[in-house]
Design a protein around this motif. Structure first.
Motif: not given
Length: 157
Positions: A135-147, A72-77
């Motif tokens: 290895d190129g495989k998707l570990a996670a996917s995030a979506v965020s709204l930013v104002m 989560c922190e990696l995606a948020d960053a």
């Protein structure tokens, strides 16, 4: 002290070409990224690519895999870095929503997160961030709204 645009600053930071006294209007690298050893490895207007070397001894959960909060922190960053490249000096921003899906467990690995906008508005931008294992495989996917905040709403942020 010379203030330069954020995109130029991060690009120079990545390439190791920052000059003494060069600053920008955001705090890069961020303290949390320094603490977790998250690196910015690529930048374009509205886009960012970050990486982290995960270690189950440092980032593990009770099952022995990497804690989802680290992803989560990696995606948020990555999303925050992407958005910081499109706001103007005197503006700021805040996340107003964040959702993540976990697809694969992670152990000791190098993760790469790529954030990009999927819908740009004047005030609200929707971002997607995919996190890939080495290895190129998707570990996670995030979506965020930013104002984007400006005027009095941006002060002190």
């Amino acid at each position: 002290m010379k203030k330069i645009p954020i995109l130029e600053y991060i690009d120079k930071m990545i390439s190791g070409n920052l000059q003494e006294g060069e600053k920008t209007y955001f705090n890069y690298p961020t303290p949390i990224s320094n603490t977790l050893s998250i690196e910015i490895i690529g930048i374009k207007p509205g886009e960012a690519k970050l990486a982290i070397n995960t270690n189950t001894e440092l980032h593990g959960n009770q099952q022995g895999t990497i804690h989802g909060g680290l992803l989560c922190e990696l995606a948020d960053a990555a999303i925050g870095t992407a958005h910081s490249t499109i706001v103007m000096e005197g503006e700021s921003f805040t996340s107003i929503d964040f959702k993540i899906n976990f697809f694969r467990p992670v152990w000791n690995d190098r993760l790469t997160a790529y954030a990009e906008p999927i819908n740009k508005g004047r005030t609200i931008t929707t971002y997607k961030c995919d996190i890939f294992k080495s290895d190129g495989k998707l570990a996670a996917s995030a979506v965020s709204l930013v104002m984007t905040l400006n005027g009095d709403r941006a002060k002190g942020r």
